[in-house]
Design an enzyme around this catalytic site. Structure first.
Site, PDB file in Angstrom:
ATOM      1  N   CYS A  97       8.018 -99.313  11.966  1.00 52.18           N
ATOM      2  CA  CYS A  97       7.569 -98.171  12.771  1.00 52.18           C
ATOM      3  C   CYS A  97       6.094 -98.313  13.130  1.00 52.18           C
ATOM      4  O   CYS A  97       5.245 -98.489  12.247  1.00 52.18           O
ATOM      5  CB  CYS A  97       7.799 -96.864  12.011  1.00 52.18           C
ATOM      6  SG  CYS A  97       7.216 -95.412  12.901  1.00 52.18           S
TER       7      CYS A  97
ATOM      8  N   CYS B  35       1.817 -91.297  10.582  1.00 48.60           N
ATOM      9  CA  CYS B  35       2.802 -90.216  10.645  1.00 48.60           C
ATOM     10  C   CYS B  35       3.210 -89.805   9.237  1.00 48.60           C
ATOM     11  O   CYS B  35       3.489 -90.651   8.382  1.00 48.60           O
ATOM     12  CB  CYS B  35       4.027 -90.673  11.436  1.00 48.60           C
ATOM     13  SG  CYS B  35       5.382 -89.480  11.427  1.00 48.60           S
TER      14      CYS B  35
ATOM     15  N   CYS C  88       7.217 -90.211   6.927  1.00 53.67           N
ATOM     16  CA  CYS C  88       7.615 -91.187   5.909  1.00 53.67           C
ATOM     17  C   CYS C  88       6.456 -91.429   4.951  1.00 53.67           C
ATOM     18  O   CYS C  88       5.292 -91.321   5.341  1.00 53.67           O
ATOM     19  CB  CYS C  88       7.975 -92.535   6.542  1.00 53.67           C
ATOM     20  SG  CYS C  88       9.479 -92.555   7.505  1.00 53.67           S
TER      21      CYS C  88
ATOM     22  N   GLN D  99      22.861 -80.542   4.990  1.00 56.14           N
ATOM     23  CA  GLN D  99      22.217 -81.794   4.615  1.00 56.14           C
ATOM     24  C   GLN D  99      21.947 -82.615   5.873  1.00 56.14           C
ATOM     25  O   GLN D  99      22.758 -82.652   6.800  1.00 56.14           O
ATOM     26  CB  GLN D  99      23.093 -82.586   3.648  1.00 56.14           C
ATOM     27  CG  GLN D  99      23.313 -81.916   2.309  1.00 56.14           C
ATOM     28  CD  GLN D  99      22.087 -81.947   1.412  1.00 56.14           C
ATOM     29  OE1 GLN D  99      20.992 -82.319   1.833  1.00 56.14           O
ATOM     30  NE2 GLN D  99      22.265 -81.562   0.161  1.00 56.14           N
TER      31      GLN D  99
ATOM     32  N   PHE E  80      24.599 -71.056  -5.061  1.00 51.91           N
ATOM     33  CA  PHE E  80      23.837 -71.541  -3.917  1.00 51.91           C
ATOM     34  C   PHE E  80      24.794 -72.312  -2.997  1.00 51.91           C
ATOM     35  O   PHE E  80      24.531 -73.436  -2.583  1.00 51.91           O
ATOM     36  CB  PHE E  80      22.681 -72.443  -4.354  1.00 51.91           C
ATOM     37  CG  PHE E  80      21.768 -71.815  -5.382  1.00 51.91           C
ATOM     38  CD1 PHE E  80      20.720 -70.991  -5.011  1.00 51.91           C
ATOM     39  CD2 PHE E  80      21.966 -72.047  -6.739  1.00 51.91           C
ATOM     40  CE1 PHE E  80      19.888 -70.413  -5.958  1.00 51.91           C
ATOM     41  CE2 PHE E  80      21.141 -71.478  -7.693  1.00 51.91           C
ATOM     42  CZ  PHE E  80      20.093 -70.653  -7.301  1.00 51.91           C
TER      43      PHE E  80
ATOM     44  N   ASN F 146      29.690 -76.183   1.843  1.00 49.55           N
ATOM     45  CA  ASN F 146      29.717 -77.645   1.812  1.00 49.55           C
ATOM     46  C   ASN F 146      30.554 -78.185   0.653  1.00 49.55           C
ATOM     47  O   ASN F 146      31.382 -79.087   0.831  1.00 49.55           O
ATOM     48  CB  ASN F 146      28.287 -78.179   1.724  1.00 49.55           C
ATOM     49  CG  ASN F 146      28.200 -79.688   1.875  1.00 49.55           C
ATOM     50  OD1 ASN F 146      28.786 -80.271   2.774  1.00 49.55           O
ATOM     51  ND2 ASN F 146      27.449 -80.318   0.990  1.00 49.55           N
TER      52      ASN F 146
ATOM     53  N   CYS G 216      17.393 -81.374  -5.628  1.00 44.41           N
ATOM     54  CA  CYS G 216      16.465 -82.046  -4.710  1.00 44.41           C
ATOM     55  C   CYS G 216      15.059 -82.099  -5.294  1.00 44.41           C
ATOM     56  O   CYS G 216      14.113 -82.462  -4.597  1.00 44.41           O
ATOM     57  CB  CYS G 216      16.460 -81.346  -3.345  1.00 44.41           C
ATOM     58  SG  CYS G 216      15.954 -79.608  -3.411  1.00 44.41           S
TER      59      CYS G 216
END
Length: 407
Positions: free
Chosen positions: A48, A54, A57, A240, A269, A274, A362
């Site tokens: 990239c 940026c 990432c 997701q 949650f 999902n 997460c």
């Protein structure tokens, strides 16, 4: 002489680099390497052109396999700090390294005659001057330059802080946040943009209740072919961002719960369904609980659309500040909380009937602290697995399986 720890982006452990300090945040010094004098063997050339400026990432300079091991190591270190060890560590799960991201929130900034639309720069409020993103799906990446031209044509261009972009199985959508009311000409320009690019366009002048569909379809969809499911969602509703990894995660979570005839699963949650719908397809009776009214309505809609409404029920509750459901009688528990973890009421939800828990996380830190709480409640961490939901970023998804310890 004095020493101070500085966390450096675009560096790897053991490397010798030249770096600049960019910011001090919460007592921690943060910086970025601009020259690598002695590289690590796992360093790779980044494809990239905007990296590392940026902020989308932070790990693109690390080889993919090493990224996963690095993330796995972070999870294990957090667990070790709480005195928790998993009985089994399963191999990490990965998928496509690029072109995976189906959702993003892009910043917008106007400097003089120049309009920038993209991810914000590292440790800065500035927006990266970019025309494409390798992490986004090609269809979403292709919108960046047209969005810049769109914003430039609006009367409120300096009052648009961000644009959300989303992609479903067959449709794309954008949500334009604006701090001042849109003029009639702005609305016409947005509708024309929607027609030209064959996407749905929403405006949002305040909170979630101000979202207005200007053109296109209200709902998008994604599929889970493993369970023959199609789930509907609005572009701003949580899903997701990596469909390939999500399918594997749901598959493994359902298998880990090992549903038997008569099992009743509590899904905390639960979002738009999902995991709940896949569990219902597998023969379980599912009770989903969620703190978002919109998500609960969507979960019920998705259950009806997929023909599993008879096996699912969904309840609206603030999982951080509400009495648990009475008479739920669940013997299996699945939790997929936000970064803050399960919250202060975990001990109330984990009843004596629960024999197994699948915890999708997460955030390695809250996962570890919650694992310690579960240990106190009589559960042992049977196995864990790391999922590369966000390649090239610092985010890591973890699934832990907890069994009630035998007495």
């Amino acid at each position: 002489m004095w020493e101070r720890t500085v966390r450096i982006k675009n560096a790897l452990p053991g490397e010798q680099v030249r770096a600049r300090v960019l910011k001090r945040r919460r007592g921690e010094w943060l910086g970025e390497a601009y020259e690598v004098e002695r590289p690590h063997p796992c360093r790779q050339r980044t494809p990239c052109e905007y990296y590392p400026r940026c902020g989308g990432c932070v790990l693109q300079h690390m080889r993919p396999g090493q990224q996963l091991l690095h993330k796995q190591g972070e999870v294990l270190a957090c667990l070790e700090s709480e005195g928790i060890a998993a009985a089994e560590l399963l191999p990490p799960v990965s998928d496509a390294q690029f072109s995976y991201r189906t959702k993003a929130r892009l910043g917008v900034r106007v400097v003089g005659a120049n309009v920038m639309v993209g991810f914000r720069e590292t440790l800065s409020n500035r927006v990266t001057r970019m025309t494409a993103c390798l992490n986004l799906t090609p269809a979403l990446s292709a919108l960046i330059e047209p969005l810049r031209e769109l914003v430039d044509a609006l009367s409120v261009r300096e009052r648009i802080p961000q644009i959300e972009i989303a992609q479903g199985s067959s449709h794309r959508a954008i949500v334009v946040r604006h701090l001042d009311p849109l003029a009639e000409g702005d609305i016409r320009a947005l509708v024309a943009f929607a027609r030209r690019n064959r996407i749905a366009v929403w405006s949002q002048g305040g909170g979630p209740d101000t979202q207005t569909l200007l053109h296109g379809q209200e709902l998008m969809t994604y599929q889970n072919a493993d369970f023959g499911l199609t789930l509907c969602f609005r572009p701003t509703e949580f899903t997701q961002v990596n469909e390939g990894i999500n399918v594997k995660l749901v598959r493994h979570a359902v298998a880990a719960l090992d549903v038997q005839a008569g099992d009743r699963v509590l899904d905390l949650f639960c979002g738009i369904g999902n995991f709940s719908l896949a569990l219902a397809r597998s023969g379980a009776t599912v009770v989903g609980v969620e703190g978002s009214d919109a998500a609960v309505r969507r979960a019920r809609q998705n259950a009806g659309f997929n023909g599993v409404a008879g096996s699912c029920e969904f309840h609206l509750l603030d999982l951080y500040d509400a009495e648990p459901l009475k008479g739920m009688n669940a013997n299996l528990l699945l939790v997929d909380p936000p970064r803050s973890g399960v919250g202060p009421l975990m001990e109330d939800w984990v009843t004596c009937d629960i024999r197994r828990i699948v915890y999708v996380s997460c955030n390695p830190r809250t996962f570890a602290t919650d694992a310690k709480r579960l240990q106190v409640l009589g559960f042992s961490l049977r196995r864990i697995r790391v999922y590369d939901m966000f390649p090239n970023t610092a985010h890591v998804e973890t699934m832990g399986v907890f069994d009630r310890s035998s007495v």
